[in-house]
Design a protein around this motif. Structure first.
Motif, short mmCIF file in Angstrom:
data_model
loop_
_atom_site.label_atom_id
_atom_site.label_comp_id
_atom_site.label_asym_id
_atom_site.label_seq_id
_atom_site.Cartn_x
_atom_site.Cartn_y
_atom_site.Cartn_z
N PHE A 46 0.76 -1.14 -0.20
CA PHE A 46 -0.09 -0.07 -0.03
C PHE A 46 1.06 1.35 0.09
O PHE A 46 0.47 2.16 -0.62
CB PHE A 46 -0.88 0.14 1.14
N SER A 82 -6.53 -0.24 4.23
CA SER A 82 -5.62 -0.37 5.51
C SER A 82 -5.82 0.45 6.64
O SER A 82 -5.24 0.76 7.50
CB SER A 82 -4.26 0.56 4.69
N ARG A 83 -7.47 0.61 6.78
CA ARG A 83 -8.06 1.42 7.67
C ARG A 83 -7.41 2.48 8.17
O ARG A 83 -7.42 3.01 9.37
CB ARG A 83 -7.76 0.24 8.88
N ASP A 84 -7.34 3.43 7.10
CA ASP A 84 -6.55 4.70 7.48
C ASP A 84 -7.86 5.57 7.23
O ASP A 84 -8.35 6.29 6.13
CB ASP A 84 -5.47 5.18 6.32
#
Length: 252
Positions: A46, A82-84
């Motif tokens: 990523f 990526s849970r950002d």
């Protein structure tokens, strides 16, 4: 657009990032950078993917607004995976509006699904539900339908609407098999496990029993006293008492 770019795009659509990279790995023009970024995202790198997509967005001219918007959507998808959750939602909303204004219904719908999934993750279910209801996924290609149905299933699961969640997961599975992308099939299968995984525990008459999602849904309508650890509330019939600001009571 040249033949190598077209071939790389088809490879990515088929879930073959290595095949795409074979065609554009040594190129630094804007379309190639964007495709390389998406390929790296599919491979799980990523950080590299985000860097390539940012380079691509800068490389496209100011007149290529649709291409820039597509890069923003791709960046948003990476942030979601990526849970950002701190990624700026205004950028995605603006990209979605740009794509819709230029007739790119597919990517606009996909952007909407990503936006809805982010809203679900941060607990803004009403907004997510309204967003999903704004368009019909039926005419969309399989990959976009998967994204939409997974978002719909996410809302239904959190609303404890098990039947609706099961239907949405079923539609997502059909679309994933139609797309024939292994990673997409795996994503749907993993997400749908929530229907067959214990999510609660019933303690009654000295015995304990794990409960599936549909059993919790049934229990909540039964009038039983329910301690909801997900929402920090205590429920009994129509009465709901929040313990969110009283953690000691909840722990007891």
């Amino acid at each position: 657009m040249d033949s190598l770019i077209n071939a790389a795009g088809r490879a990515l659509a088929a879930g073959d990032p290595l095949g795409a990279l074979k065609r554009v790995a040594l190129r630094d023009d804007a379309p190639a950078l964007a495709l390389r970024g998406i390929a790296m995202a599919q491979l799980g790198d990523f950080a590299k993917a985000k860097a390539l997509l940012k380079d691509a967005a800068r490389a496209f001219s100011s007149r290529e607004t649709v291409a820039r918007a597509r890069c923003v959507v791709a960046e948003a998808e990476i942030a979601l995976v990526s849970r950002d959750l701190g990624w700026p939602e205004k950028a995605l909303r603006s990209a979605r509006a740009t794509l819709a204004a230029h007739g790119d219904r597919l990517n606009a719908a996909y952007a909407g699904s990503l936006e809805a999934r982010r809203l679900i993750l941060i607990g803004r279910l009403d907004e997510a539900e309204r967003l999903l209801s704004d368009f019909d996924p039926a005419p969309l290609p399989p990959v976009a339908r998967v994204a939409h149905e997974l978002a719909a299933a996410g809302v239904a699961v959190r609303r404890l609407r098990t039947k609706a969640a099961r239907s949405a997961f079923g539609r997502a599975s059909l679309a994933a098999y139609e797309a024939n992308i292994p990673a997409l099939k795996a994503e749907v299968e993993a997400a749908s496990l929530v229907l067959n995984t214990p999510v609660g525990r019933l303690i009654a008459r000295g015995t304990e029993k794990d409960l599936l999602l549909d059993e919790v849904e049934t229990l909540l309508t039964s009038g039983a006293l329910v301690i909801d650890a997900c929402r920090n509330v205590v429920r009994e019939a129509d009465a709901v008492v929040s313990l969110a600001t009283r953690p000691v009571l909840f722990a007891l």
